[in-house]
Design an enzyme around this catalytic site. Structure first.
Site, PDB file in Angstrom:
ATOM      1  N   CYS A  41       0.622   1.793  -5.862  1.00  0.00           N
ATOM      2  CA  CYS A  41      -0.288   2.699  -6.733  1.00  0.00           C
ATOM      3  C   CYS A  41       0.396   4.308  -6.882  1.00  0.00           C
ATOM      4  CB  CYS A  41      -1.766   2.686  -6.145  1.00  0.00           C
ATOM      5  SG  CYS A  41      -1.868   3.567  -4.556  1.00  0.00           S
TER       6      CYS A  41
ATOM      7  N   HIS B 224       0.966  -1.049  -0.173  1.00  0.00           N
ATOM      8  CA  HIS B 224      -0.087   0.019  -0.043  1.00  0.00           C
ATOM      9  C   HIS B 224       0.816   1.341  -0.140  1.00  0.00           C
ATOM     10  CE1 HIS B 224      -3.963  -1.420   0.443  1.00  0.00           C
ATOM     11  NE2 HIS B 224      -3.669  -2.345   1.453  1.00  0.00           N
TER      12      HIS B 224
ATOM     13  N   ARG C 255       0.550   2.718 -11.716  1.00  0.00           N
ATOM     14  CA  ARG C 255       1.177   2.050 -10.760  1.00  0.00           C
ATOM     15  C   ARG C 255       2.638   2.443 -10.646  1.00  0.00           C
ATOM     16  NH1 ARG C 255      -3.131   1.018 -10.263  1.00  0.00           N
ATOM     17  NH2 ARG C 255      -4.348  -1.022  -9.911  1.00  0.00           N
TER      18      ARG C 255
END
Lengths: 236, 58
Positions: free
Chosen positions: A204, A130, A213
């Site tokens: 991301c 993340h 990305r």
């Protein structure tokens, strides 16, 4: 219903929805981080307890400083199997690496793409994490530079990967980036031109979005047994 | 809506206030435990993988 009651109900609804939105933001910004903190601590504790309980056979010292011979390894889905350190992100930055990249797995740490190579092996060891929420592991991803170290341990061996590329911005469908020999859509972005022992990190981009990305590649630079202490790149 | 709840709670003002607080806590708990984790993957912050792989939340 009198107009007065209607108006009151409408106001109450608005206030309720507003409160819900504020609570959801609190959940995303703070609560997922707190949960991730305890979850990752737990995963690392589990790993270290497991390593202490049954030390794996340390690999035979390899000649010429080359990587140890790849033993057949299988990781259990959703289970942690390694700890990652990236000195660029700070000395306290340590995250467990779990097998798989499912939503629930990524809440507990970084996720290893199940179809990619195992740690230290020939091919591409690809890991997703993340950028925001759930502890923000890859918040500083754009600060990574060629030469930065990514250090991993599986309990028996320290693997030091060295980043070879600046963060490469691409589209979500660019699956070539995690191939054994990374082949991004843009040929000039390719970091390597021959097969080797590689590592790929994905997250991301933009920070709070999902349209793109960010990817970096690294190559295996050094390995050493845990009995020889921590690699020089890690402080203390 | 809130007036209706207040009128239907038993007891005097203090009991009602305590019950209201409990209700609010219960709602927040359900939201944090069940509703928000369900709603979160619908937002884009979890898309950290390249496609074609188990997929972190689409």
């Amino acid at each position: 219903m009198s107009p007065r009651a209607l108006l009151r109900t409408f106001s109450e609804l608005c206030i309720t929805i507003g409160t819900l939105i504020v609570l959801f933001v609190v959940h995303l910004l703070f609560w997922t981080g707190i949960r991730a903190q305890s979850a990752t601590d737990r995963e690392i504790d589990r790993l270290e307890a497991g390593w202490a309980a049954e030390p794996l056979e340390p690999p035979a010292p390899s000649r010429g400083g080359g990587p140890p011979p790849a033993a057949p390894v299988e990781y259990e889905p959703g289970q942690p199997f390694a700890v990652m350190y990236i000195p660029r992100f700070g000395e306290a930055w340590d995250w467990p690496v779990l097998q798989g990249t499912g939503t629930d797995t990524l809440k507990k740490g970084l996720g290893h793409y199940a179809s990619t190579a195992v740690l230290g092996a020939k091919g591409n060891f690809a890991v997703a994490g993340h950028r925001r929420t759930h502890g923000d592991p890859f918040k500083d991803f754009p600060k990574l530079r060629p030469g930065d170290e990514v250090v991993l341990t599986d309990g028996t061996t320290w693997f030091t990967y060295r980043i070879a590329s600046k963060p490469y911005r691409t589209v979500p469908s660019d699956v070539g980036v995690i191939e054994p020999m990374p082949r991004p859509l843009k040929d000039e972005a390719a970091a390597f031109d021959e097969p080797g022992r590689y590592l790929t990190l994905t997250t991301c981009e933009p920070e709070w979005g999902s349209s793109h990305r960010l990817v970096v590649w690294a190559y295996l630079d050094a390995t050493q047994s845990v009995t020889d202490g921590k690699p020089p790149g890690l402080h203390s | 809506m809130y007036g209706w709840i207040w009128r239907h709670l038993p007891g005097n003002v203090w009991v009602r206030a305590a019950l209201s607080l409990l209700l609010v806590l219960a709602v927040v708990y359900v939201l944090f435990q069940y509703v928000f984790p369900w709603a979160e993957p619908l937002l884009p912050f979890g898309d950290v993988t390249v496609d074609g792989e188990g997929g972190a939340a689409r």
